[in-house]
Enzyme design. Structure first.
Site, short mmCIF file in Angstrom:
data_model
loop_
_atom_site.label_atom_id
_atom_site.label_comp_id
_atom_site.label_asym_id
_atom_site.label_seq_id
_atom_site.Cartn_x
_atom_site.Cartn_y
_atom_site.Cartn_z
N CYS A 2 0.82 -1.22 0.00
CA CYS A 2 0.00 0.00 0.00
C CYS A 2 0.85 1.27 0.00
O CYS A 2 1.95 1.28 0.54
CB CYS A 2 -0.89 0.03 1.23
SG CYS A 2 -1.90 -1.44 1.38
N ARG A 27 5.19 0.09 -5.65
CA ARG A 27 5.03 -0.75 -4.47
C ARG A 27 4.09 -1.92 -4.74
O ARG A 27 4.03 -2.85 -3.95
CB ARG A 27 4.48 0.10 -3.30
CG ARG A 27 5.40 1.23 -2.91
CD ARG A 27 4.70 2.29 -2.11
NE ARG A 27 4.46 1.90 -0.74
CZ ARG A 27 5.24 2.20 0.28
NH1 ARG A 27 6.33 2.90 0.08
NH2 ARG A 27 4.95 1.83 1.49
N TRP A 74 -2.79 -2.82 -1.64
CA TRP A 74 -2.38 -4.19 -1.92
C TRP A 74 -3.22 -5.05 -0.97
O TRP A 74 -3.03 -5.02 0.24
CB TRP A 74 -0.88 -4.36 -1.64
CG TRP A 74 -0.40 -5.76 -1.81
CD1 TRP A 74 -0.54 -6.81 -0.95
CD2 TRP A 74 0.28 -6.28 -2.93
NE1 TRP A 74 0.02 -7.93 -1.47
CE2 TRP A 74 0.52 -7.64 -2.68
CE3 TRP A 74 0.71 -5.71 -4.15
CZ2 TRP A 74 1.20 -8.46 -3.60
CZ3 TRP A 74 1.39 -6.54 -5.04
CH2 TRP A 74 1.62 -7.88 -4.76
N ASN A 98 -1.72 1.73 5.55
CA ASN A 98 -0.73 0.79 5.03
C ASN A 98 -0.34 -0.10 6.21
O ASN A 98 0.08 0.43 7.23
CB ASN A 98 0.47 1.57 4.50
CG ASN A 98 1.65 0.67 4.17
OD1 ASN A 98 1.48 -0.52 3.94
ND2 ASN A 98 2.84 1.25 4.16
N GLY A 99 -0.47 -1.41 6.06
CA GLY A 99 -0.08 -2.28 7.17
C GLY A 99 -1.19 -3.24 7.55
O GLY A 99 -2.18 -3.37 6.84
N GLU A 478 24.86 -16.10 7.93
CA GLU A 478 24.51 -14.78 7.39
C GLU A 478 25.11 -13.65 8.24
O GLU A 478 25.60 -12.66 7.71
CB GLU A 478 22.97 -14.67 7.30
CG GLU A 478 22.43 -13.29 7.00
CD GLU A 478 22.89 -12.70 5.67
OE1 GLU A 478 23.55 -13.38 4.89
OE2 GLU A 478 22.60 -11.50 5.45
N LYS A 482 27.62 -10.81 6.90
CA LYS A 482 27.35 -9.37 7.04
C LYS A 482 28.55 -8.67 7.65
O LYS A 482 28.98 -7.63 7.19
CB LYS A 482 26.13 -9.10 7.92
CG LYS A 482 24.76 -9.26 7.37
CD LYS A 482 24.31 -8.30 6.32
CE LYS A 482 24.72 -8.75 4.94
NZ LYS A 482 23.82 -9.58 4.22
N GLU A 485 31.70 -8.60 5.28
CA GLU A 485 31.64 -7.80 4.05
C GLU A 485 31.63 -6.30 4.31
O GLU A 485 32.12 -5.54 3.48
CB GLU A 485 30.48 -8.23 3.14
CG GLU A 485 29.11 -7.94 3.65
CD GLU A 485 28.02 -8.47 2.73
OE1 GLU A 485 28.23 -8.56 1.52
OE2 GLU A 485 26.93 -8.78 3.24
N HIS A 501 34.37 -29.91 16.42
CA HIS A 501 35.03 -30.65 15.34
C HIS A 501 36.07 -29.79 14.63
O HIS A 501 36.48 -30.12 13.51
CB HIS A 501 33.97 -31.15 14.35
CG HIS A 501 32.98 -32.07 15.00
ND1 HIS A 501 33.31 -33.33 15.39
CD2 HIS A 501 31.71 -31.86 15.38
CE1 HIS A 501 32.25 -33.89 15.98
NE2 HIS A 501 31.27 -33.02 15.98
N LYS A 600 26.59 -4.76 -6.16
CA LYS A 600 25.23 -5.11 -5.76
C LYS A 600 24.68 -6.24 -6.61
O LYS A 600 23.99 -7.12 -6.13
CB LYS A 600 24.34 -3.87 -5.87
CG LYS A 600 22.92 -4.07 -5.35
CD LYS A 600 22.90 -4.25 -3.85
CE LYS A 600 21.54 -4.63 -3.31
NZ LYS A 600 21.64 -5.34 -2.02
C1 F6R Z 1 25.52 -10.09 0.79
C2 F6R Z 1 24.92 -9.98 -0.53
C3 F6R Z 1 25.28 -10.98 -1.55
C4 F6R Z 1 24.07 -11.32 -2.41
C5 F6R Z 1 24.48 -12.24 -3.56
C6 F6R Z 1 23.29 -12.66 -4.41
O1 F6R Z 1 25.05 -9.11 1.66
O2 F6R Z 1 24.15 -9.09 -0.78
O3 F6R Z 1 25.82 -12.12 -0.97
O4 F6R Z 1 23.10 -11.94 -1.62
O5 F6R Z 1 25.41 -11.58 -4.37
O6 F6R Z 1 22.68 -11.56 -5.01
P1 F6R Z 1 21.23 -11.68 -5.56
O7 F6R Z 1 20.31 -11.90 -4.41
O8 F6R Z 1 20.96 -10.38 -6.26
O9 F6R Z 1 21.19 -12.84 -6.50
#
Ligand code: F6R
Length: 605
Positions: A2, A27, A74, A98-99, A478, A482, A485, A501, A600
């Site tokens: 929404c 959206r 939505w 929205n929500g 994960e 994070k 990176e 191990h 990205k």
């Molecule tokens: C880590 C990160 C990457 C992506 C990976 C896949 O924070 O963003 O590990 O998850 O490069 O990217 P997508 O999801 O666009 O296929």
């Protein structure tokens, strides 16, 4: 997903409301509507479908108001039709929302038993009825709004017109964003800077729990306790208004805070809170699927790992999961009945795309859990399982990750129901539990200050280990990704049982260990592993819930996330884990949004 716009204008607002709604189209929505004050009375125009349908209604019956609100809906509670479209009205109140109001059924029952008659199936109408009841009891608008907000559970944003208060729009936010726009003798409310972008570049972002009254020239803002507050005015550049950081220092921080909204919009695409049903989009029949093959990279791969626990335990579906760069060259045997699911924020990752194409070429049905809905994967997969995280700008994935986990969790419930492993009652319970995730994520973000306080010490570490059990072992992976990176600190995630191990050899006083352990059936086992670390002098930060904290040994640092059902725990613990990496990176002065060497969208092998 929404979208909201509100304008206290000096000239007719119809066209500007429509212009703003068009900006909110990204959206996703299935009906739209506007309302405005004409001769002291509120009038509505609504239509099912696209904004063009609303425009057609307005051509026949224009709205001449100079104060108005608009909405793209939505559908969550109730089908996408005109009656359920916003604005919703009750008595003197007309509002857009929205929500999700989680306790709407209980509130609706109470209101109905006091004689109130509902015209729609929406949870939104409950807000309108409640607010109208408070006004009818003699409360002033802001008092009535506060009293109404205090009765609502869930994550939401609203904009409200009240008959008799013709130059004022009320607004409130909890979980979902809302901004105030300052014009020349005109004021605006909107879901984001994009919504008010054509009218003003002077914007204040409401904080969690804030509510507001705008008139022609000012905004009175109150915090969740009703205390008058000021929120800083920002000048938003034209390009920033397309995708903006708001009050946040980095996109990553904003995107962590976007997660209640992103997850909710994603879950709404799969779960119907009224029927309690979970549905797989694209007509996928899970009763005919014999096996799932998940293919993804990086963070998306970890979202897949989390979902494996649910597909297996709830839907009794065997799941194989591979990183795409291995899968594409592994030449696995093709097992008929396999549903291949690729997971990708961008929908363009070269290895994942190659995995998708390979599966297609083998004749498997392919589905893409994807955030960019026009991407190559979205176009090439047989079915799209969408995430609705909105644009993710920070290179380190946050809201796309939790939206992937949310979508896959809902799909696991749909699969469990389709395969007869849960009955309708349990399906409805799981649906309700998942729909609470946004509120719990919003709560889990509240630990931000406690996490920030850990950053100076953690930033000194050379190595950090993360561990957990079950789905939390995937979250440990994960969390470590994070941290490494964006802060460039070496970090590894492990299934807690694996420590002895090998990795336990790394433990010493200088190696912090992050333990993720909600108080579930594996809690005690994780605590034993934690004791093994403590015995070797490893400093611990434990992420747990209230119950878990009671069993935490003295001398360790504890971060308490909200108590949650197992199915939503990965979503609830994700934000604190992301915040930890974020604040360590900020502490180190790193380029959080664009870490070195990373892109990205990885469109090369
Ligand atoms: C880590 C990160 C990457 C992506 C990976 C896949 O924070 O963003 O590990 O998850 O490069 O990217 P997508 O999801 O666009 O296929």
């Amino acid at each position: 997903m929404c979208g909201i716009i509100g304008i206290v204008g000096t000239a007719p607002v119809q066209d500007r409301l429509l212009e703003s709604l068009k900006r909110l189209e990204y959206r996703g929505y299935d009906s739209a509507g506007i309302a405005g004050v004409v001769d002291g009375r509120v009038q509505r125009r609504r239509a099912k479908g696209k904004i063009a349908a609303l425009q057609a209604v307005l051509t026949d019956s224009p709205l001449t108001a100079t104060v108005g609100i608009g909405h793209t809906r939505w559908a969550t509670h109730g089908a996408p039709n005109e009656v359920n479209a916003h604005p919703q009205s009750a008595g003197r109140v007309t509002l857009v929302h929205n929500g999700i109001i989680e306790n709407f059924a209980e509130l609706k029952r109470k209101l109905q038993s006091s004689g109130r008659v509902f015209e729609s199936e929406t949870d939104t109408e409950v807000i309108a009825q409640l607010l109208d009841a408070e006004l009818a009891a003699g409360c002033a608008p802001l008092v009535a709004l506060k009293a109404t907000l205090d009765q609502l559970t869930g994550a939401f944003a609203i904009a409200v017109l009240i008959e008799g208060q013709t130059d004022m729009i009320l607004g409130a936010r909890r979980g979902s964003p809302l901004v105030v726009g300052y014009g020349q003798g005109e004021m605006f409310l909107g879901s984001d800077a994009l919504a008010v972008g054509p009218f003003t570049n002077r914007i204040a972002y409401l904080d969690e729990g804030d509510y507001v009254a705008i008139d022609h020239s000012s905004a009175q803002i109150f915090d969740k306790d009703g205390k008058p507050v000021e929120r800083p005015l920002k000048i938003v550049s034209a390009s920033a208004a397309l995708v903006e950081k708001g009050n946040y220092r980095h996109f990553m921080e904003k995107e962590i805070h976007d997660q209640p909204d992103a997850c909710q919009h994603t879950l709404s695409a799969y779960l119907d809170p009224v029927s309690g049903k979970a549905t797989a989009p694209g007509g996928v029949d899970f009763s005919k699927v014999t096996r799932i093959q998940i293919i993804a990279c990086g963070t998306a791969y970890y979202a897949g790992l989390i979902s494996r626990y649910l597909f297996e335990s709830l839907a009794r579906l065997p799941v194989d999961i591979d990183v795409a760069s291995e899968f594409r060259y592994r030449e696995p045997p093709v097992i008929p009945g396999t549903l291949a699911i690729v997971i990708s924020q961008s929908g363009e990752t070269a290895d994942t795309l190659a995995g998708l194409r390979w599966c297609k070429a083998q004749g498997l049905t392919t589905a893409a859990v994807v955030n960019v809905h026009e991407s190559t994967m979205a176009r090439e997969a047989d079915v799209i399982f969408p995430t609705h995280a909105g644009p993710e700008i920070g290179v380190a994935s946050t809201k796309a990750f939790t939206s992937q986990v949310a979508a896959l969790s809902a799909l696991a419930v749909a699969a469990a129901a389709a395969r007869g492993h849960v009955d309708a009652t349990e399906e409805a319970r799981l649906t309700a539990v998942l729909l609470e995730a946004s509120r719990l994520i919003a709560q889990s973000i509240q630990v931000e200050d406690a996490i920030k306080a850990l950053a100076p010490d953690l930033a000194k570490a050379r190595d950090v280990l993360y561990f957990g059990r079950g789905a939390m072992s995937a979250l440990a992976l994960e969390g470590a990704l994070k941290l490494k990176e964006i802060s460039y600190i070496h970090a590894e995630g492990y299934a807690a049982g694996e420590l002895k191990h090998g990795p336990i050899a790394l433990i010493d006083e200088a190696t912090p260990v992050i333990v993720i352990a909600p108080s579930d059936h594996l809690f005690e086992k994780t605590m034993s592993n934690m004791s093994e670390v403590m015995a070797r002098g490893g400093p611990i930060i434990l992420f747990t819930d209230d119950e878990g904290a009671k069993h935490a040994p003295p001398g360790i640092k504890v971060i308490i996330a909200p108590t949650s059902d197992d199915i939503v725990a990965p979503l609830v613990f994700a934000a604190p884990i992301q915040l930890l990496a974020y604040y360590v990176a900020v502490q180190k002065g790193a380029d959080v949004d664009q870490p070195r060497n990373l892109a990205k969208s990885v469109t090369v092998e």
